[in-house]
Write a protein that holds these residues in place. Sequence first.
Motif, mmCIF file in Angstrom:
data_model
loop_
_atom_site.group_PDB
_atom_site.id
_atom_site.type_symbol
_atom_site.label_atom_id
_atom_site.label_comp_id
_atom_site.label_asym_id
_atom_site.label_seq_id
_atom_site.Cartn_x
_atom_site.Cartn_y
_atom_site.Cartn_z
ATOM 1 N N LYS A 197 -8.634 -14.474 6.691
ATOM 2 C CA LYS A 197 -9.251 -13.282 7.253
ATOM 3 C C LYS A 197 -10.262 -12.671 6.288
ATOM 4 N N ARG A 223 -8.302 -2.482 -13.652
ATOM 5 C CA ARG A 223 -7.297 -2.606 -14.715
ATOM 6 C C ARG A 223 -7.783 -1.892 -15.983
ATOM 7 N N ASN A 239 -8.393 0.837 7.002
ATOM 8 C CA ASN A 239 -7.166 0.203 7.430
ATOM 9 C C ASN A 239 -7.408 -1.263 7.779
ATOM 10 N N LEU A 275 -7.302 -4.853 5.997
ATOM 11 C CA LEU A 275 -6.851 -5.459 4.752
ATOM 12 C C LEU A 275 -7.688 -6.689 4.463
ATOM 13 N N LEU A 300 0.833 -1.206 0.000
ATOM 14 C CA LEU A 300 0.000 0.000 0.000
ATOM 15 C C LEU A 300 0.866 1.254 0.000
ATOM 16 N N VAL A 360 -2.818 4.520 -9.344
ATOM 17 C CA VAL A 360 -1.798 3.482 -9.361
ATOM 18 C C VAL A 360 -2.397 2.207 -8.803
ATOM 19 N N LEU A 410 -11.841 6.944 -10.330
ATOM 20 C CA LEU A 410 -10.769 6.155 -9.719
ATOM 21 C C LEU A 410 -10.629 6.464 -8.227
ATOM 22 N N PRO A 447 -9.069 0.539 -1.184
ATOM 23 C CA PRO A 447 -7.715 1.107 -1.154
ATOM 24 C C PRO A 447 -6.645 0.020 -1.269
ATOM 25 N N GLU A 448 -7.049 -1.233 -1.063
ATOM 26 C CA GLU A 448 -6.039 -2.291 -1.161
ATOM 27 C C GLU A 448 -5.792 -2.679 -2.617
ATOM 28 N N LEU A 449 -6.578 -2.105 -3.542
ATOM 29 C CA LEU A 449 -6.387 -2.439 -4.954
ATOM 30 C C LEU A 449 -5.821 -1.283 -5.766
ATOM 31 N N VAL A 450 -6.226 -0.071 -5.441
ATOM 32 C CA VAL A 450 -5.799 1.056 -6.253
ATOM 33 C C VAL A 450 -5.622 2.269 -5.352
ATOM 34 N N THR A 451 -4.757 3.167 -5.768
ATOM 35 C CA THR A 451 -4.606 4.398 -4.995
ATOM 36 C C THR A 451 -4.376 5.564 -5.944
ATOM 37 N N ILE A 452 -4.729 6.734 -5.491
ATOM 38 C CA ILE A 452 -4.566 7.932 -6.316
ATOM 39 C C ILE A 452 -4.446 9.137 -5.399
ATOM 40 N N GLU A 494 -6.835 -8.996 2.032
ATOM 41 C CA GLU A 494 -6.136 -9.902 1.132
ATOM 42 C C GLU A 494 -5.956 -11.313 1.704
ATOM 43 N N ASP A 495 -5.430 -11.372 2.906
ATOM 44 C CA ASP A 495 -4.990 -12.674 3.390
ATOM 45 C C ASP A 495 -6.135 -13.649 3.541
#
Lengths: 289, 749
Positions: free
Chosen positions: B315, B209, B307, B309, A39, A54, B228, B236-241, B311-312
């Motif tokens: 969880k 994507r 905050n 996540l 992140l 991004v 976006l 936020p765990e996939l994209v940020t700007i 992904e794992d």
Amino acid sequence: QENTDPHRTAFLLRKQWTLYSVTPLYKFYNSNLRDYARLLSAFIAAEKQKGLAVEVGVELDLKVAVSSIPDLKGSDRDEAAILVQLSSRSRASPKNSEEKLVWSGCFCCVFGDHLSENVSDDFTYLPLFLVNGAESYTSIVGMWFQKTFDCCFRRLAINPLNLSWMAAMWTGCKVDKTTSAVELVFSVPCLPYPLDISYAIHPEDAKALWDTVQKTPGEITQEEVDVFMDCLYSHFHRHFKIRLSATKLVKVSTAVASAHSDGIIKFLQSKYLTGVLMLLTELAISQIQ
Amino acid sequence: MQPRRRSEPPKEQVPQKTQTDLSAWRKGRKSAPEKSIPSHWSPNRQKNDSTQDALEDALSYFEKVQDRVSLKKNSALQKHLATVESIALQRGLPPEAFDVLLKVALSGKLADTVNTQLLKSLVPASVIPETSVVSSVSLLCTGKCSDSTQLLFLRWLITMFDFIDRKEQLHALYGFFFSILQDEKMCPYICHLLYLLTRKESVKPFRIRKLLDLQAKVGLQSHLQALLSLYKLFSPELVTIALPRKMKSYFKNSDGPWKAAIIAVRRRNQENTPVLQPLVLGTTQPQSRKRKWNAQVIIPASSTNRNTLEEDGEKKHVNLYRMNESFPLEHLQTFPQLLRNIHRLEFPSQMGSVLTNPLLLHYMNCIKDESIYLRLYYWMGQTLQEECTWCVADNSQYEEEFKDFLETVYKTECFLQEGFSSCEEFLYKSLPLWDGFCCRPQVLRLVSWIPLSSFSEMKSHLYDPLAQLFFTSSLYFKCSVLQSLRELLQNWLNWHMIHSDSESDTQAHSLNTTLSGLVNMVAELIHFVGWISTVALRLENNPTFLLYFILDFYEIVCDMYLRYNLPLLILPPAGVFYPALLSMDSVSLDQLCYIMYRYRSNLVAAKENELSKKKILQFKFSSQTYQEYNQYIVAMVGCLWTSSAFQKDTHPQGLRMGDELLKKTAVQEFKSSFNIVYHPAMMGYALLFLKQAWPDDTTFNFSLIKGKKWNWYLEYLYAQGLKGLKVFIESSINRVSQASHSKAQNAQE
């Protein structure tokens, strides 16, 4: 201290670190460090090219590593230190290119356990933050931590009183090879131009003086520190007719470490690393409480 | 509201969501005016009916219209088009009209100019049925209408989005809209539409994507950035700007042709139309100027805490579940929303942002979680120290910002009705360095919210630095300090009231220990104010203005036992009491009378409680308090009523004076010189009273006021608004029997 592996903490030595105090991190989990790295790396990329989105997790020019250093702490009740490293890799040859470390930051807590007493588990207490690298990266990483873990960063200045403590303490430390002089830098206030006075003393002379001042080994009092400094001042006055007590102590350099009042420190002896960090942790805690 | 509505055409009965056919809508319209609208409006009503019929005709015409009817040659088309347009722009179209009109406009049957005109007329009176929107989107796929019509339809859809009654099926079309993103012309509008439609579950890695590919192709585009950034908000765990700071609007103004009509229609059907809310991106916040990255005085924007996540592996499910449950703070705009979603709200990622968000403050009031206060404590403590303009050398240029910040903190404290401990610590640290000038109102207001929790250190941390500034500063500063200390006392007493109520009897023991601490703390504050007041009155030579603030403080003190249930009464020091008693101003005297009356009520109540012994009293007032009160009352009655103050006053700092000394003053009638007729504060009233009672007498013979006239004079004074004097005299002076009355008169003479 005995269980500290000097190799794991050697990265701290012989570099200039800028000091910050940090309030406790909210909902920071050691189990998520790899995700934080992903992140943070996307965040840095997005901040550097404002307006462009991004994707998180793709390979970027800047690699971010967030790791834990369990060796860097005082007691078992201290949290393990967290090291954040930014390294650049060149696009040209991505496979065998060398990564170049461009910025590192280290959150740590050495014998600061009394801070975390009877407070909730949602907070991680790492009150001292050391930074080596460009200010622009510090600001981006700091911003991300502030936003993500609801913490506040403040520059940790060291006042003359604490500097004189450092001068006394470090002078008294035993160092294997006496290499460098004890140097104190004083700044003269209220002048139209900056004027610094550097006062260098042979380390053995300084130690001899300190040994006569200190009454009980392993224990230091404010009075002893004052006496030590006054002796140095009167010696200087005898030679140069300048009263250093009217100036401001801004820098202390010894074989153990050097510290500047702006909050910049350099560790020189791995043996005394924990001790110096403990003192800095204490200063950081007093700033956030 | 009412008069304005009368001047307009009669209010229409707007169809309910449940009414689906046109006839029902008409019926509703027809019956309503007969019930509610006076008869003289009937011509208007008839007119409405006729337009209604015309609209029905027009709709049935458009329903059956054949291919390619030319506008120029067809008068029927012209007529119906005009009908639709005029009704739409005047009061909006009924829900049923949209299906027909959208179908015909997008089917390509008619010329583009007609389609454009029809689309521009599609202004809803209340809502737009979702089904009609869905079917028109499907018509869009057939490609029968021109590009410009498609664009106009999209713009219409964006503008009318809030008027669509349900959006479930529309959400199902998310993928379809997403696929049109490739179209260069439509892209900005599709982005806007997707922005409105996007939910958490719409954000998928493949879509991200796609958007990033598009971004790589077209570069920086504000509409893409907006979409976006919304994706970032949800995932936020996939994209940020990072959005640029100066961006003002992310979408081109697409509501052009309809805006005026919507506003006009809404004004007519006020209660029924949804409120158009401006799009706000919660992720950015305008900043006045560039500052240090860790400058904290800029209060962060409320944004959801992401905050967590996802992904794992293991969880994942737990977190996903929770994420879908939670309500994004960026969408929290109204109080009803707060109530509906209070069970699935999360605090923002940076707690400091609650300060500027009243809804979150409400929420904070409901949630008693220590970590909330701890986060706020750390943030606020650091911010106050770092930004303080008199403690940190280079900060003086940011004084305005710091003022605003202190103001915000104070308002939050008022809202939550409690002080922050970080503020308290800040005051203790910074007051000794304060010049008493910088941010004065803000600092003094913060003083009034120092919490009651700590029982020590008030003297060295607050009273000593404050006293130093107090004695060396202007009259105005003195009054401000007194005012804020009065508020401090009030806040403490309120706190005590609330907490003594909520604590049960079983906790009596712990309550007692805190109660004694509380009593000591309150007493210390009152003694401090008594002391600085005495000194200030001397220093400033007893100005009425100052006296007013001092007596205002004692108005709370005198009532603590009865109003705040606190077993403590402290009388003002002689240095305050006598200047007020001998004040040149009737306002101060009246205030003093009121205060002494309240002291009496409180002391009497305390005595009664003590005697009846209903409760086991831990605290009782010492005899010294009663004695002090009695001394003051003797002096007051002696002054104002019996003209015997100089003999009877027993207070060591009182008015007692020997006759010899008094004779030396060469004042005749010195005995009565402070009674309610001759008192310098009252003489003006006596004079006016004489003028009214004896209009012809020009000698101003004050001694005429006696006997029955004395009573008249009292009535006159009461009528002049001297309420304090009234309650004082009625309570503290025994005038029940005629005997005592005449005795008073005798003393008078």
